[in-house]
Design an enzyme around this catalytic site. Structure first.
Site, PDB file in Angstrom:
ATOM      1  N   GLY A   1       0.774  -1.232   0.000  1.00  0.00           N
ATOM      2  CA  GLY A   1       0.000   0.000   0.000  1.00  0.00           C
ATOM      3  C   GLY A   1       0.805   1.282   0.000  1.00  0.00           C
TER       4      GLY A   1
ATOM      5  N   GLU B   1       4.156  -6.756   1.650  1.00  0.00           N
ATOM      6  CA  GLU B   1       3.725  -7.117   0.286  1.00  0.00           C
ATOM      7  C   GLU B   1       3.615  -5.882  -0.610  1.00  0.00           C
ATOM      8  OE1 GLU B   1      -0.084  -8.886   0.826  1.00  0.00           O
ATOM      9  OE2 GLU B   1       0.707 -10.753   1.604  1.00  0.00           O
ATOM     10  N   PRO B   2       4.676  -5.124  -0.778  1.00  0.00           N
ATOM     11  CA  PRO B   2       4.557  -3.935  -1.623  1.00  0.00           C
ATOM     12  C   PRO B   2       4.532  -4.293  -3.114  1.00  0.00           C
ATOM     13  CG  PRO B   2       6.806  -4.192  -0.831  1.00  0.00           C
ATOM     14  CD  PRO B   2       6.010  -5.318  -0.226  1.00  0.00           C
ATOM     15  N   GLY B   3       3.698  -3.598  -3.864  1.00  0.00           N
ATOM     16  CA  GLY B   3       3.651  -3.792  -5.307  1.00  0.00           C
ATOM     17  C   GLY B   3       3.956  -2.486  -6.018  1.00  0.00           C
ATOM     18  N   ARG B   4       3.049  -1.511  -5.814  1.00  0.00           N
ATOM     19  CA  ARG B   4       3.170  -0.219  -6.491  1.00  0.00           C
ATOM     20  C   ARG B   4       4.521   0.444  -6.229  1.00  0.00           C
ATOM     21  NH1 ARG B   4      -0.984   2.711  -8.117  1.00  0.00           N
ATOM     22  NH2 ARG B   4      -2.426   1.511  -6.815  1.00  0.00           N
TER      23      ARG B   4
ATOM     24  N   CYS C   1     -13.151   4.078 -29.268  1.00  0.00           N
ATOM     25  CA  CYS C   1     -14.492   4.552 -29.557  1.00  0.00           C
ATOM     26  C   CYS C   1     -15.293   4.426 -28.270  1.00  0.00           C
ATOM     27  CB  CYS C   1     -15.104   3.712 -30.675  1.00  0.00           C
ATOM     28  SG  CYS C   1     -16.720   4.314 -31.133  1.00  0.00           S
TER      29      CYS C   1
ATOM     30  N   TYR D   1       0.285  -1.947 -12.128  1.00  0.00           N
ATOM     31  CA  TYR D   1      -1.115  -2.145 -12.516  1.00  0.00           C
ATOM     32  C   TYR D   1      -1.389  -1.620 -13.927  1.00  0.00           C
ATOM     33  CZ  TYR D   1      -1.282  -2.980  -7.524  1.00  0.00           C
ATOM     34  OH  TYR D   1      -1.021  -3.463  -6.264  1.00  0.00           O
TER      35      TYR D   1
HETATM   36  C1  LIG Z   1      -3.430  -8.383  -0.398  1.00  0.00           C
HETATM   37  C2  LIG Z   1      -2.621  -7.343  -1.087  1.00  0.00           C
HETATM   38  N1  LIG Z   1      -1.302  -7.279  -0.826  1.00  0.00           N
HETATM   39  C3  LIG Z   1      -0.523  -6.368  -1.441  1.00  0.00           C
HETATM   40  C4  LIG Z   1      -1.050  -5.456  -2.321  1.00  0.00           C
HETATM   41  C5  LIG Z   1      -0.127  -4.467  -2.965  1.00  0.00           C
HETATM   42  O1  LIG Z   1      -0.480  -3.158  -2.726  1.00  0.00           O
HETATM   43  P1  LIG Z   1       0.436  -2.004  -3.297  1.00  0.00           P
HETATM   44  O2  LIG Z   1       0.641  -2.261  -4.733  1.00  0.00           O
HETATM   45  O3  LIG Z   1      -0.321  -0.762  -3.049  1.00  0.00           O
HETATM   46  O4  LIG Z   1       1.723  -2.043  -2.529  1.00  0.00           O
HETATM   47  C6  LIG Z   1      -2.409  -5.485  -2.630  1.00  0.00           C
HETATM   48  C7  LIG Z   1      -3.024  -4.496  -3.529  1.00  0.00           C
HETATM   49  O5  LIG Z   1      -3.901  -3.767  -3.164  1.00  0.00           O
HETATM   50  C8  LIG Z   1      -3.219  -6.459  -1.983  1.00  0.00           C
HETATM   51  O6  LIG Z   1      -4.536  -6.544  -2.253  1.00  0.00           O
END
Ligand SMILES: Cc1ncc(COP(=O)(O)O)c(C=O)c1O
Length: 464
Positions: free
Chosen positions: A242, A288-291, A368, A403
């Site tokens: 997050g 669990e970072p993604g963004r 479109c 994303y």
């Molecule tokens: C369960 C869980 N973990 C990790 C993430 C990664 O979040 P972010 O990309 O904001 O770090 C998400 C995305 O919302 C998620 O649903």
């Protein structure tokens, strides 16, 4: 915002590469990633957290970008991976992550997905409900193979973010906190469950630390109660992801604008680790970072393909002004930013990058679809580009690594875009664009037989 951008002689460079030069050599639209930026993002998180809590393990949230080259870059950086579906689990295994390096989330896991996770022996199946806990126990018993489990509890903390990205306080994910004692009871008493930890995730693009402070305190309360009641020591607290990145520059930020952020990895680490160190330093911290790993690692390169001026009319039909429109070759088929989803990515004209961006344009994609219009800067509907921006110019959307590849779609039979990466100064392709064949291969025309292609009949019931 990414640290890989630079303007040299009025031209935008990404990780040292002249973006418009590359756009002359390969068709737009395409994504351009930076291996160096991915490694820098991972390092920043790892350093910030391990300095404050040595026993920290990072599981990259692969939903942010599960391109196979990208997963390999993550693997080589030495961190782990979080997956959210059977398909992501297969990709993680194919990218050579070890089972110990994988945690498996999901709010509707099928029996087949749970089978695969149990069989693989992932580090934790993160269970989303009491029902699912029983389902995991049943699968494990049937297979006579114990399952590693963490319980996802909804810590019920309000957050200020895009409405589609909030996951607690009315969101769909996780076990209600009132049911936490029952979930721990069931997990501890099940012969086929090895209870490893607790999980929480409060949402994505969270631009303030307060929700993390509250969430971690609540999680530690829940863990204290469970450990005392059952005489157990959990291995880990998973604090989710997050962490926000900066999409909008501070100069145009409105109060409570979730596209703006002043937080760095250190701020999140301080908020999350302080309570953990004080109250339960023995716990390993999972993240669990993604963004915050993928977001700043890519730009999207597009070309202006159309331009026009349209009148603005008042209620009586009288023309009271003009709007200049530019249409680029990527819309919400390529980048999930448009009128309906209301996301925002900054954009720069690559060959005029040093010029003042003062001229207002409405910026649209090629679909479109009336909603295929990009959000404006600040609270206006206009993007601001240098005067003279027109057809043939290269418009680059910034911080588009998270994303985006994942969400592309072939709407209007437009091919999903290619992706390239800068690796040690060289460019390599990491995703081919769709061919026309790719776009029709799933359709079964009249007279043809379905199921003739070599693929699993259904990911619901069967995994390769
Ligand atoms: C369960 C869980 N973990 C990790 C993430 C990664 O979040 P972010 O990309 O904001 O770090 C998400 C995305 O919302 C998620 O649903």
């Amino acid at each position: 915002m990414t640290t890989s951008l630079e303007i040299r002689d009025d031209r935008l460079h990404f990780d040292g590469l002249d973006v418009a030069d590359l756009a002359r050599q390969v068709p737009t639209p395409f994504f351009l990633f930076s291996a160096r930026q991915i490694a820098a993002n991972i390092d920043a998180l790892r350093t910030a957290f391990t300095r404050r809590h040595t026993a920290t393990e990072i599981f990259y949230a692969s939903k942010a970008c599960s391109n196979m080259w990208f997963l390999n870059a993550v693997l080589r950086s030495g961190i782990n991976v979080e997956v959210n579906a059977g398909g992501e689990l297969i990709k993680a295994l194919r990218a050579a992550f070890a089972p110990r390096q994988i945690v498996f989330n999901g709010v509707a896991k099928t029996v087949a997905e749970i089978e695969l996770a149990v069989q693989t022996g992932v580090r934790a199946i993160i269970v989303d409900s009491l029902f699912e806990l029983e389902r995991v126990a049943d699968v494990a018993a049937r297979r006579q193979q114990r399952a590693n489990v963490a319980l996802r509890i909804d810590v019920d903390v309000p957050t200020l973010t895009h409405p589609g990205l909030a996951t607690t306080h009315g969101g769909k994910a996780g076990i209600d906190r009132d049911d936490a004692p029952a979930a721990f009871d069931l997990a501890v008493s099940s012969a086929w469950i090895d209870l490893r930890g607790m999980h929480m995730h409060i949402g994505s693009q969270i631009t303030s630390v307060e929700p993390y402070v509250r969430a971690v305190e609540t999680a530690l309360d829940i863990i204290d109660a469970a450990e005392q009641q059952h005489g157990i020591d959990l291995e880990h607290l998973n604090a989710g992801g997050g962490f926000a990145i900066v999409y909008r520059s501070a100069a145009v930020c409105q109060p409570a604008d979730y596209f703006c952020s002043t937080l760095a990895a250190d701020d999140y680490a301080e908020a999350i680790c302080a309570a953990l160190e004080r109250r339960n330093p023995r716990l390993t911290l999972f993240l669990e970072p993604g963004r915050s790993i993928a977001g700043t690692a890519a730009v999207l390169v597009t070309t202006v393909e159309n331009e026009k001026t349209k009148g603005v009319r008042d209620a009586s039909g009288k023309r009271v002004g003009d709007e200049r429109w530019l249409t680029v070759d990527a819309g919400f088929n390529t980048l999930l930013e448009h009128t309906n989803y209301r996301w925002y990515y900054p954009a720069v004209v690559a060959t005029r990058a040093g010029q003042p961006a003062t001229a207002p344009f409405r910026l649209a994609g090629p679909l479109c679809d009336g909603g295929d219009v990009f959000a404006g800067d600040g609270d206006t509907p206009f993007r601001h580009f240098p005067e003279g921006t027109s057809v043939g110019d290269i418009v680059v959307f910034i911080d588009t690594g998270a994303y985006s590849l994942e969400m592309m779609n072939p709407y209007n039979a437009r091919p999903r875009a290619a992706a390239y990466a800068v690796v040690d100064g060289d460019v390599r392709q990491i995703r081919e664009p769709d061919t026309f064949e790719d776009m029709v291969m799933h359709d079964v025309p009249p007279g043809a037989a379905a199921g003739s292609r070599d693929h699993p009949a259904s990911l619901r019931t069967e995994f390769p």
